[in-house]
Design a protein around this motif. Structure first.
Motif, PDB file in Angstrom:
ATOM      1  N   ARG A   1       0.857  -1.172   0.000  1.00 47.94           N
ATOM      2  CA  ARG A   1       0.000   0.000   0.000  1.00 47.94           C
ATOM      3  C   ARG A   1       0.902   1.232   0.000  1.00 47.94           C
ATOM      4  O   ARG A   1       1.922   1.250   0.686  1.00 47.94           O
TER       5      ARG A   1
ATOM      6  N   ASN B   1       5.362 -16.048   4.806  1.00 47.71           N
ATOM      7  CA  ASN B   1       3.918 -16.082   5.025  1.00 47.71           C
ATOM      8  C   ASN B   1       3.269 -17.369   4.544  1.00 47.71           C
ATOM      9  O   ASN B   1       2.038 -17.466   4.491  1.00 47.71           O
TER      10      ASN B   1
ATOM     11  N   ASP C   1      -4.040 -16.114   9.150  1.00 44.48           N
ATOM     12  CA  ASP C   1      -4.909 -14.950   9.162  1.00 44.48           C
ATOM     13  C   ASP C   1      -5.003 -14.343   7.760  1.00 44.48           C
ATOM     14  O   ASP C   1      -4.169 -14.595   6.897  1.00 44.48           O
ATOM     15  N   ASP C   2      -6.042 -13.540   7.548  1.00 40.53           N
ATOM     16  CA  ASP C   2      -6.278 -12.950   6.229  1.00 40.53           C
ATOM     17  C   ASP C   2      -5.132 -12.043   5.795  1.00 40.53           C
ATOM     18  O   ASP C   2      -4.766 -12.005   4.621  1.00 40.53           O
ATOM     19  N   GLU C   3      -4.554 -11.305   6.739  1.00 42.65           N
ATOM     20  CA  GLU C   3      -3.478 -10.386   6.386  1.00 42.65           C
ATOM     21  C   GLU C   3      -2.260 -11.139   5.868  1.00 42.65           C
ATOM     22  O   GLU C   3      -1.659 -10.773   4.853  1.00 42.65           O
TER      23      GLU C   3
ATOM     24  N   GLY D   1      -2.938 -12.643   2.560  1.00 46.14           N
ATOM     25  CA  GLY D   1      -2.911 -11.586   1.544  1.00 46.14           C
ATOM     26  C   GLY D   1      -1.498 -11.235   1.128  1.00 46.14           C
ATOM     27  O   GLY D   1      -1.220 -11.020  -0.051  1.00 46.14           O
ATOM     28  N   ARG D   2      -0.582 -11.171   2.120  1.00 46.80           N
ATOM     29  CA  ARG D   2       0.824 -10.890   1.785  1.00 46.80           C
ATOM     30  C   ARG D   2       1.409 -11.993   0.919  1.00 46.80           C
ATOM     31  O   ARG D   2       2.172 -11.732  -0.020  1.00 46.80           O
TER      32      ARG D   2
END
Length: 349
Positions: A193, A302, A307-309, A312-313
């Motif tokens: 981001r 990762n 977890d979603d975070e 996502g990474r």
């Protein structure tokens, strides 16, 4: 008076960060160096060099509308980042060159002194917008920040074409002079981001209803065979209990199975080895290799995320990796492998 008809063009503005604080000799040198960097990036992306209009600390390019926008947003941006990093290896201090880049498309004409048009003015406003400046200023390891107009984002970026870094774009709002509330999309290559951008506010809605819950005891699961309660019904108005035999089950949070994690690590290790071989064969350059290794490292860290975070990474790292190698015909097999891994990770989400 406009001496040539307006025509649809892809508009590129490249602006040197902190140009005004340099000495006159350094400014002169940087202007020449910028033209060289841009020319090399165009050549690497396979885009014919257009005339460059010099605006002091900035260069303006008008590309024919027939140039594929995916090439401009993908191959050109990657090549430009590569050239800037090559520059950074040899030049520091007042000869550092980091760029704010604005991409837009629209109708532009030409008069006796240069190009004119409302869309060109908008492109300059985008290049000068504060969120784009802040994104670059707060990313010390980056060499460029990129802003794409809403028309290009809607027409190209949001469709997720390979190599565009779609997941790295974040929205900002352009308000400047005659422009109010215009959506613009910003990206700092390599960052999930853009730094310094505030996350979008959640949509307004009615307050959430508060629901009563029973406390959960932590520790080992209770022994089987408990008698007396078969079900508990919890609501905001009370608790109802039925008598009978309890049936209990214990689950963990969702996530990849250990064998799936091991298989992913094995695949990533294989990709790393193949990338090393590709570099030795000069199928990719050192910059692409280093960037690909960084993405592989992120994916490895990762691979076991639940977890979603974290997932996502992992997914972004694999998609960025695919984008880095997608343009090399010699690496078609690696691209296919990474694509398959992306599909597997999505299936496990």
């Amino acid at each position: 008076m406009v001496s040539s008809p307006v025509q649809y063009s892809l508009i590129v503005i490249l602006d040197i960060e902190s140009f005004g604080r340099r000495t006159d000799p350094d400014q002169t040198w940087l202007r020449e160096r910028l033209r060289t960097v841009v020319a090399r990036a165009l050549d690497a992306a396979g885009i014919e060099r257009p005339p460059m209009e010099d605006r002091g600390d900035a260069v303006v390019l008008l590309l024919p509308g027939a140039v594929p926008k995916t090439v401009l947003l993908g191959g050109f941006v990657r090549a430009l980042e590569h050239e800037l990093r090559e520059h950074a290896y040899d030049h520091t201090g007042d000869r550092t060159m980091r760029l704010r880049v604005a991409l837009h498309a629209g109708e532009v004409g030409r008069d006796a002194t240069g190009w004119v048009g409302a869309d060109l003015n908008t492109a300059f406003r985008i290049a000068d917008m504060e969120p784009l400046r802040r994104a670059l200023a707060e990313a010390p390891g980056a060499v460029l920040s990129l802003a794409v107009s809403h028309v290009l984002h809607q027409g190209v970026v949001r469709h997720g074409h390979q190599g565009l870094g779609t997941e790295e774009f974040a929205p900002a709002v352009l308000t400047a002079k005659e422009i109010t509330g215009e959506p613009v999309w910003i990206r700092v290559p390599g960052h999930p981001r853009p730094p310094g951008l505030l996350p979008p506010a959640p949509p307004a809605g009615p307050p959430r209803k508060q629901v009563a819950t029973l406390p959960v005891a932590h520790g080992a699961p209770p022994a089987a065979g408990n008698l007396g309660i078969s079900a508990a019904h919890v609501s905001v108005v009370g608790v109802g209990v039925n008598h009978g035999t309890v049936g209990q089950s214990w689950t963990t949070s969702a996530g990849p199975a250990p064998d799936a994690v091991a298989a992913l690590h094995h695949e990533l290790a294989g990709l790393r080895a193949e990338l090393k071989e590709a570099r030795s064969l000069r199928q990719i350059d050192d910059f692409i290799f280093r960037a690909a290794e960084d993405e592989l490292g992120t994916a490895e860290r990762n691979a076991a995320a639940r977890d979603d975070e974290g997932r996502g990474r992992l997914l972004r790292a694999l998609m960025n990796l695919r984008g880095l190698i997608a343009d090399s015909a010699a690496l078609a097999g690696l691209v296919a492998t990474v694509t398959q891994l992306i599909q597997q990770v999505r299936g496990q989400a």
